[in-house]
Design an enzyme around this catalytic site. Structure first.
Site, PDB file in Angstrom:
ATOM      1  N   PHE A 113       0.860  -1.193   0.000  1.00 54.18           N
ATOM      2  CA  PHE A 113       0.000   0.000   0.000  1.00 54.18           C
ATOM      3  C   PHE A 113       0.893   1.239   0.000  1.00 54.18           C
ATOM      4  O   PHE A 113       1.859   1.315   0.769  1.00 54.18           O
ATOM      5  CB  PHE A 113      -0.864  -0.043   1.261  1.00 54.18           C
ATOM      6  CG  PHE A 113      -1.985   0.937   1.285  1.00 54.18           C
ATOM      7  CD1 PHE A 113      -3.137   0.711   0.554  1.00 54.18           C
ATOM      8  CD2 PHE A 113      -1.902   2.094   2.038  1.00 54.18           C
ATOM      9  CE1 PHE A 113      -4.191   1.608   0.584  1.00 54.18           C
ATOM     10  CE2 PHE A 113      -2.940   3.000   2.079  1.00 54.18           C
ATOM     11  CZ  PHE A 113      -4.094   2.756   1.351  1.00 54.18           C
ATOM     12  N   ASP A 184       2.536  -6.051   7.802  1.00 52.47           N
ATOM     13  CA  ASP A 184       1.342  -5.229   7.851  1.00 52.47           C
ATOM     14  C   ASP A 184       0.143  -6.150   7.657  1.00 52.47           C
ATOM     15  O   ASP A 184       0.034  -6.847   6.628  1.00 52.47           O
ATOM     16  CB  ASP A 184       1.403  -4.150   6.764  1.00 52.47           C
ATOM     17  CG  ASP A 184       0.274  -3.137   6.907  1.00 52.47           C
ATOM     18  OD1 ASP A 184      -0.814  -3.531   7.363  1.00 52.47           O
ATOM     19  OD2 ASP A 184       0.482  -1.968   6.532  1.00 52.47           O
ATOM     20  N   TYR A 209     -10.477  -0.826  11.249  1.00 55.59           N
ATOM     21  CA  TYR A 209     -11.719  -0.377  10.607  1.00 55.59           C
ATOM     22  C   TYR A 209     -12.076  -1.187   9.370  1.00 55.59           C
ATOM     23  O   TYR A 209     -13.131  -0.990   8.803  1.00 55.59           O
ATOM     24  CB  TYR A 209     -11.645   1.122  10.256  1.00 55.59           C
ATOM     25  CG  TYR A 209     -10.406   1.515   9.469  1.00 55.59           C
ATOM     26  CD1 TYR A 209     -10.317   1.279   8.109  1.00 55.59           C
ATOM     27  CD2 TYR A 209      -9.326   2.101  10.105  1.00 55.59           C
ATOM     28  CE1 TYR A 209      -9.177   1.621   7.409  1.00 55.59           C
ATOM     29  CE2 TYR A 209      -8.188   2.454   9.407  1.00 55.59           C
ATOM     30  CZ  TYR A 209      -8.118   2.202   8.055  1.00 55.59           C
ATOM     31  OH  TYR A 209      -6.987   2.530   7.363  1.00 55.59           O
ATOM     32  N   LYS A 210     -11.158  -2.085   8.940  1.00 57.34           N
ATOM     33  CA  LYS A 210     -11.451  -2.905   7.752  1.00 57.34           C
ATOM     34  C   LYS A 210     -12.202  -4.160   8.207  1.00 57.34           C
ATOM     35  O   LYS A 210     -13.355  -4.069   8.614  1.00 57.34           O
ATOM     36  CB  LYS A 210     -10.151  -3.204   7.015  1.00 57.34           C
ATOM     37  CG  LYS A 210      -9.555  -1.942   6.364  1.00 57.34           C
ATOM     38  CD  LYS A 210      -8.199  -2.151   5.729  1.00 57.34           C
ATOM     39  CE  LYS A 210      -7.718  -0.842   5.090  1.00 57.34           C
ATOM     40  NZ  LYS A 210      -6.279  -0.822   4.842  1.00 57.34           N
ATOM     41  N   ARG A 356     -12.708  -4.575  -6.879  1.00 58.46           N
ATOM     42  CA  ARG A 356     -12.345  -5.354  -5.699  1.00 58.46           C
ATOM     43  C   ARG A 356     -13.583  -5.687  -4.873  1.00 58.46           C
ATOM     44  O   ARG A 356     -14.429  -4.815  -4.634  1.00 58.46           O
ATOM     45  CB  ARG A 356     -11.372  -4.493  -4.896  1.00 58.46           C
ATOM     46  CG  ARG A 356     -10.706  -5.142  -3.752  1.00 58.46           C
ATOM     47  CD  ARG A 356      -9.613  -4.244  -3.210  1.00 58.46           C
ATOM     48  NE  ARG A 356     -10.160  -3.097  -2.492  1.00 58.46           N
ATOM     49  CZ  ARG A 356      -9.512  -2.444  -1.516  1.00 58.46           C
ATOM     50  NH1 ARG A 356      -8.303  -2.814  -1.174  1.00 58.46           N
ATOM     51  NH2 ARG A 356     -10.064  -1.416  -0.912  1.00 58.46           N
TER      52      ARG A 356
END
Ligand SMILES: *Cc1c(COP(=O)(O)O)cnc(C)c1O
Length: 397
Positions: A113, A184, A209-210, A356
């Site tokens: 990312f 990560d 939060y994912k 996605r």
């Protein structure tokens, strides 16, 4: 046996929406609003400053850290919450580089990312000691782990393709070359079983939060392996990572173990929502989630590939090499995704051409998968992406 039907009922899912974007922002746990209201009124409202002790706000980052530790195979007492993931990446990397002062290379991959890479570059500039960020293709990472590498900085699951690195193998290779391994877990925590302890990972970071459904802006977490926890030198030496914050000592002295990775005042209100989400996770075993994620993903891939020959699977076909998302490449993916969203099927788009879909068994079932595939098939068959209204981009894709 996990009763997935009951779990789904624990989430607020708006009428008419099929939500395949829990890999970006998990949905609202039904108990979160009441939990937050209670913290606001009974704690903030009535306890005021005494809430730090009486309501245990100060220990919250560690208490919730322990509940996350169970999901990622970390030792209890070695995970703490706070700040955002980008900050936690910086902290972990700075700590790792300080443990390998003679080495100058940070190894990452092109699937990482961007924020992780940006933070590494910023740290390199700040340190100004000649470090180099070496970014290689995801399948070439292993070949590039050499004795120049101070630390590997890898996201276990690629945010675009869902490609899953072999954490155990890469960590072992890093260690054999004298490097440290930072993982990560942004797309791993709550998505797939993770065994930090079993893999001997040195550092791990992630967000809540994912897949963990902690709510927008919920705090990040950081793990430091016990063998380093009392040795790392915190680059962000804030007062709450101090050994005695309330001694107001002008000299910084790091706190014990993972406490030193705290920086400043924890986000008490945000943690209340996360706590409601973790009440659900406490009832879940990751192996069962993984098995169901694979079954739902295979079902989605089969249906989409059968109905949409113009879409190319961007994710690994073998579930062993894939996280808990399914991505397809399509030139007009942005507009096609907007068309799906207009019909209640929410996924997202990642430039340049990735559509996605997050597969989240806590609140998705076969009927959702079938509906999502059917809507996508209709969008493709009718070339709905050509419609101008679907080509408008907002600030967030
Ligand atoms: C989502 C994500 C981030 C986001 O970082 P924040 O600081 O929480 O905005 C960072 N890294 C990875 C790998 C991610 O997937």
């Amino acid at each position: 046996m996990i009763d997935f039907k009951r779990l789904k009922d624990d989430f607020h899912l708006p009428e008419g929406v099929t939500y395949l974007d829990g890999n970006s922002l998990g949905p609202l746990p039904k108990t979160a609003a009441a939990r937050m209201a209670a913290v606001m009124q009974a704690e903030w409202g009535d306890m005021l400053i005494t809430g730090w002790n009486r309501a245990g706000w100060m220990d919250q980052p560690r208490r919730l850290g322990d509940r996350i530790a169970r999901l990622i195979g970390a030792e209890p007492g070695h995970v703490v919450l706070g700040d955002t993931l980008s900050i936690k990446v910086y902290q972990a990397l700075a700590a790792a580089l300080a443990l390998r002062p003679d080495r100058k290379v940070i190894l990452s991959d092109t699937g990482n990312f961007p924020s992780d890479l940006y933070m590494a570059e910023g740290l390199i500039r700040t340190l100004d000691r000649g470090h180099e960020l070496r970014v290689v293709a995801p399948d070439k990472v292993s070949d590039h782990i050499t004795d120049e590498v101070a630390a590997t900085l890898l996201t276990e699951v690629d945010y675009r393709t869902g490609h899953l690195h072999n954490m155990a193998q890469l960590t072992e290779k890093a260690h054999n070359s004298g490097a440290l391994a930072i993982w990560d877990l942004a797309h791993s925590a709550g998505a797939i079983p993770v065994d930090l302890q079993g893999c001997s990972a040195d550092f791990a970071v992630g967000c809540t939060y994912k897949y963990l459904n902690g709510g927008p802006g919920a705090p990040a977490f950081i793990y430091v392996a016990p063998r380093y926890a009392d040795r790392v030198d915190p680059a962000l030496s804030g007062w709450l990572g101090h050994a005695a914050p309330f001694a107001f000592d002008p000299r910084y002295q790091p706190g014990p173990g993972i406490e030193r990775m705290r920086v400043g005042t924890p986000p008490v209100l945000a943690m209340a929502a996360l706590e409601a989400a973790l009440d659900i996770w406490d009832r879940v075993e990751m192996d069962a989630v993984r098995a169901r994620s694979i079954a739902l993903s295979q079902r989605f891939i089969e249906r989409v590939e059968r109905a949409c020959p113009t879409l190319t699977l961007a994710s690994p076909r073998d579930p062993e090499n894939r996280g808990s998302q399914v991505s397809f490449r399509f030139e007009h993916g942005f507009a096609a995704m907007q068309a799906c969203i207009a019909q209640g099927v929410i996924g997202d788009f990642r430039a340049p051409d990735i559509m996605r879909f997050g597969i989240t068994p806590l609140y998705l079932d076969e009927a959702d998968i079938d509906r999502a595939a059917a809507v996508l098939a209709k969008v493709m068959a009718e070339k709905q992406w050509e419609n101008a209204e679907f080509q408008q981009q907002g600030r967030v894709t």
